[in-house]
Design a protein around this motif. Structure first.
Motif, mmCIF file in Angstrom:
data_model
loop_
_atom_site.group_PDB
_atom_site.id
_atom_site.type_symbol
_atom_site.label_atom_id
_atom_site.label_comp_id
_atom_site.label_asym_id
_atom_site.label_seq_id
_atom_site.Cartn_x
_atom_site.Cartn_y
_atom_site.Cartn_z
ATOM 1 N N SER A 36 0.851 -1.186 0.000
ATOM 2 C CA SER A 36 0.000 0.000 0.000
ATOM 3 C C SER A 36 0.887 1.236 0.000
ATOM 4 O O SER A 36 1.946 1.255 0.639
ATOM 5 C CB SER A 36 -0.927 0.013 1.219
ATOM 6 N N THR A 58 0.986 5.366 0.694
ATOM 7 C CA THR A 58 0.318 6.480 1.356
ATOM 8 C C THR A 58 1.104 7.748 1.114
ATOM 9 O O THR A 58 2.328 7.765 1.280
ATOM 10 C CB THR A 58 0.197 6.238 2.867
ATOM 11 N N VAL A 102 -4.384 10.120 1.078
ATOM 12 C CA VAL A 102 -4.708 9.257 -0.055
ATOM 13 C C VAL A 102 -3.879 7.972 0.025
ATOM 14 O O VAL A 102 -2.688 8.003 0.338
ATOM 15 C CB VAL A 102 -4.437 9.981 -1.383
ATOM 16 N N THR A 103 -4.528 6.841 -0.250
ATOM 17 C CA THR A 103 -3.858 5.538 -0.216
ATOM 18 C C THR A 103 -4.178 4.774 -1.491
ATOM 19 O O THR A 103 -5.279 4.861 -2.022
ATOM 20 C CB THR A 103 -4.317 4.726 1.005
ATOM 21 N N ALA A 104 -3.180 4.032 -2.003
ATOM 22 C CA ALA A 104 -3.376 3.194 -3.192
ATOM 23 C C ALA A 104 -2.658 1.872 -2.969
ATOM 24 O O ALA A 104 -1.816 1.737 -2.075
ATOM 25 C CB ALA A 104 -2.851 3.897 -4.441
ATOM 26 N N GLU A 105 -2.996 0.897 -3.778
ATOM 27 C CA GLU A 105 -2.380 -0.425 -3.664
ATOM 28 C C GLU A 105 -1.670 -0.785 -4.953
ATOM 29 O O GLU A 105 -2.120 -0.414 -6.040
ATOM 30 C CB GLU A 105 -3.425 -1.482 -3.315
ATOM 31 N N GLY A 106 -0.558 -1.501 -4.815
ATOM 32 C CA GLY A 106 0.213 -1.937 -5.972
ATOM 33 C C GLY A 106 0.933 -3.242 -5.672
ATOM 34 O O GLY A 106 0.675 -3.886 -4.649
ATOM 35 N N LEU A 136 2.532 1.120 -9.877
ATOM 36 C CA LEU A 136 1.264 1.644 -9.365
ATOM 37 C C LEU A 136 0.433 2.211 -10.504
ATOM 38 O O LEU A 136 0.907 3.032 -11.285
ATOM 39 C CB LEU A 136 1.558 2.734 -8.339
ATOM 40 N N THR A 137 -0.796 1.745 -10.612
ATOM 41 C CA THR A 137 -1.699 2.313 -11.612
ATOM 42 C C THR A 137 -2.119 3.709 -11.147
ATOM 43 O O THR A 137 -2.336 3.943 -9.957
ATOM 44 C CB THR A 137 -2.945 1.438 -11.809
ATOM 45 N N ASN A 138 -2.253 4.617 -12.103
ATOM 46 C CA ASN A 138 -2.490 6.026 -11.781
ATOM 47 C C ASN A 138 -3.504 6.623 -12.750
ATOM 48 O O ASN A 138 -3.207 7.571 -13.478
ATOM 49 C CB ASN A 138 -1.148 6.772 -11.854
ATOM 50 N N GLN A 189 -6.108 8.545 -12.401
ATOM 51 C CA GLN A 189 -6.523 9.933 -12.185
ATOM 52 C C GLN A 189 -5.345 10.909 -12.179
ATOM 53 O O GLN A 189 -5.526 12.099 -11.913
ATOM 54 C CB GLN A 189 -7.278 10.052 -10.856
ATOM 55 N N TRP A 210 -0.949 10.610 -8.538
ATOM 56 C CA TRP A 210 0.389 10.303 -8.044
ATOM 57 C C TRP A 210 1.407 10.910 -9.007
ATOM 58 O O TRP A 210 1.677 10.365 -10.064
ATOM 59 C CB TRP A 210 0.584 8.797 -7.919
#
Length: 520
Positions: A388, A390, A396-400, A422-424, A426, A429
């Protein structure tokens, strides 16, 4: 009608008795029926402020039947605490700082002098969350002080029994604190969109956290070069612009391109002539008019012309130029794929070399998160493990997924480079952003876990807003393992406690508004 002397005497006696009775009532200040009832409340009341001499003889004792709360608001003492009195003693209970920690203190005075001998205090603290804490007191300076420190938040009720010198009956005293409590009704909670959940056991993946940085995905980043020297005629593309594959970025006038296109045109002309010659020689040979050798020579020339045309076309394709144009020297530099122009080093009228880096184009729909791993953590960071991300500047948090772990350690740092792809979608990031990378391990059962959205940072400390009667209290906590969605609570919250999860930042904002009023 005439009145006899006997009747006159009877009337005078009645008037005299009535006057005496009236005078007695006026002198006593109370009605006759009240006097006969003896004011039945006095026995259980014992309040000389309301009941005269009998109450004074009872010394206005704060017994359990009275609790001194029916007629008096809690008075404040000189130390800002709650003040209670009995038998000439003034007892004040409050909070005070001692060695950097908050503690409960009890001050006992008589006739303005400190009483520090023959006083004993025991008590209990009950927090708004329902937790209890026993309190033991020792002499400290001019007061009795609790051995136990009082942790934040200071929202609690304290009940203590104070034994005074020469008395066997303790004086009950109370103290209430509501610092840090945010009062909200059920309607206000609904309007703010707060989601209240219950803390409890859960499965959480243990993680190892690393500082990291967002970088361009080098597999989707290109340094665009002209591949032909020339002079810039126009630059329709700008830095920060999102472009599509094949879109014109710049137009360059190139003499080299003019030569190549001329070569192609010449080769095409020779091919046309060779094709006509070949057709004629083939027909003459078939009619036995010319020799076979002339036919073979014409066929060979045709094949060579075809090769020349293909060669000239492939040269133009290699540099990204079309085979036909209104101007032989017009070179259109086009985007190799969809992406954003992140660098631009070209301007109108500039002479550029064939290997100059004029644009940097990157597809930001995918980025890399780069971080370094020490030798002791290499076993915990493997390719394919979930992680994850952050942001250090927001929540904001994302997973990869870990896509690369270096096999070599740096000679100076003794660390290996690693990255998460990491997919982005929007574009949130952005390269250069500092982040925290939490690489997950195996799942583990934890006794208490909450939704990660319930954690807020207040004055550099992790807090959870616990639901209490009439609102919420900011409860400091110690966190443990997390998988990005759920987070382990090591200390501060027990199973079954209700807390604010989604939109808890609203409570953090309300707490900040009242922080100026916070005092110990």
């Amino acid at each position: 009608m005439a009145i006899s002397n006997k009747q006159k005497a009877a009337i005078a006696a009645i008037v005299l008795v009535g006057g005496v009775t009236t005078g007695a009532v006026l002198l006593s200040g109370r009605s006759a029926p009240e006097e006969h009832s003896e004011h039945s409340e006095t026995t259980g009341h014992g309040d000389n402020e309301h009941h005269g001499k009998q109450a004074a003889q009872d010394n206005h004792k704060d017994d359990k039947s009275h609790d001194d709360g029916e007629h008096h608001e809690t008075k404040k003492g000189p130390n800002g605490g709650a003040l209670f009195s009995r038998d000439g003693y003034d007892v004040e209970i409050g909070t005070a700082e001692s060695k950097g920690e908050a503690r409960i203190r009890v001050w006992v005075n008589k006739s303005g002098k400190v009483v520090d001998k023959g006083v004993a205090v025991t008590g209990q603290l009950v927090r708004t969350t329902g937790e209890t804490q026993s309190l033991d007191f020792v002499t400290s300076g001019d007061a009795m002080e609790s051995k136990q420190s009082i942790e934040e938040p200071h929202a609690f009720d304290v009940s203590a029994d104070v034994t005074l010198p020469g008395s066997s009956t303790p004086l009950p005293v109370k103290l209430s604190k509501e610092e840090g409590k945010i009062e909200l009704t059920a309607e206000q909670v609904a309007k703010t969109g707060l989601v209240v959940l219950t803390a409890g056991p859960a499965k959480v993946q243990a993680g190892v956290q690393f500082p990291g940085e967002i970088r361009f995905n080098e597999d989707k980043t290109a340094h665009v070069v002209p591949r032909l020297a020339g002079v810039v005629e126009s630059v329709p593309a700008n830095i920060g612009q999102q472009v599509k594959k094949g879109q014109v970025l710049a137009v360059i006038a190139s003499t080299g391109l003019s030569d190549q296109r001329s070569e192609l045109l010449a080769a095409q002309k020779r091919l046309d002539l060779a094709r006509v010659t070949y057709d004629r020689e083939k027909k003459l040979w078939e009619e036995k008019i010319s020799a076979e050798q002339d036919y073979l020579i014409a066929r060979n020339v045709l094949q060579e012309s075809q090769i020349s045309v293909q060669n000239a076309q492939q040269k133009l394709t290699a540099i990204g130029a079309s085979s036909s144009s209104s101007a032989l020297n017009r070179y259109e530099l086009r985007a190799p794929f969809d992406g954003m122009i992140v660098e631009k080093h070209i301007s109108l009228g500039e002479a550029v070399a064939d290997n100059a880096n004029v644009f940097t184009l990157s597809d930001l729909s995918s980025v890399w998160v780069e971080f370094v791993v020490s030798a002791k953590d290499l076993e915990k960071v493997r390719v394919g493990k979930k992680a994850s991300i952050t942001s250090a500047s927001s929540d904001v948090t994302a997973e990869g997924t870990v896509s690369y772990v270096g096999s070599l350690l740096g000679e100076e740092t003794r660390t290996a480079k690693a990255r998460v792809t990491l997919t982005n979608p929007q574009m949130g990031w952005r390269p250069g952003l500092f982040v925290s990378v939490n690489v997950f391990g195996a799942e583990a059962d934890v006794a208490v876990a909450i939704d990660s959205e319930g954690i807020q940072q207040v004055d550099g400390q992790s807090v959870v807003f616990v639901a209490v009667s009439g609102g919420f209290v900011a409860q400091p906590v110690k966190t443990g393992r997390s998988n990005g969605r759920a987070i382990e609570i090591v200390e501060g919250i027990k199973p079954g406690m209700r807390y604010a999860a989604s939109n808890s930042f609203v409570l953090k904002s309300e707490l900040g508004k009242s922080s100026a009023e916070h005092s110990h």
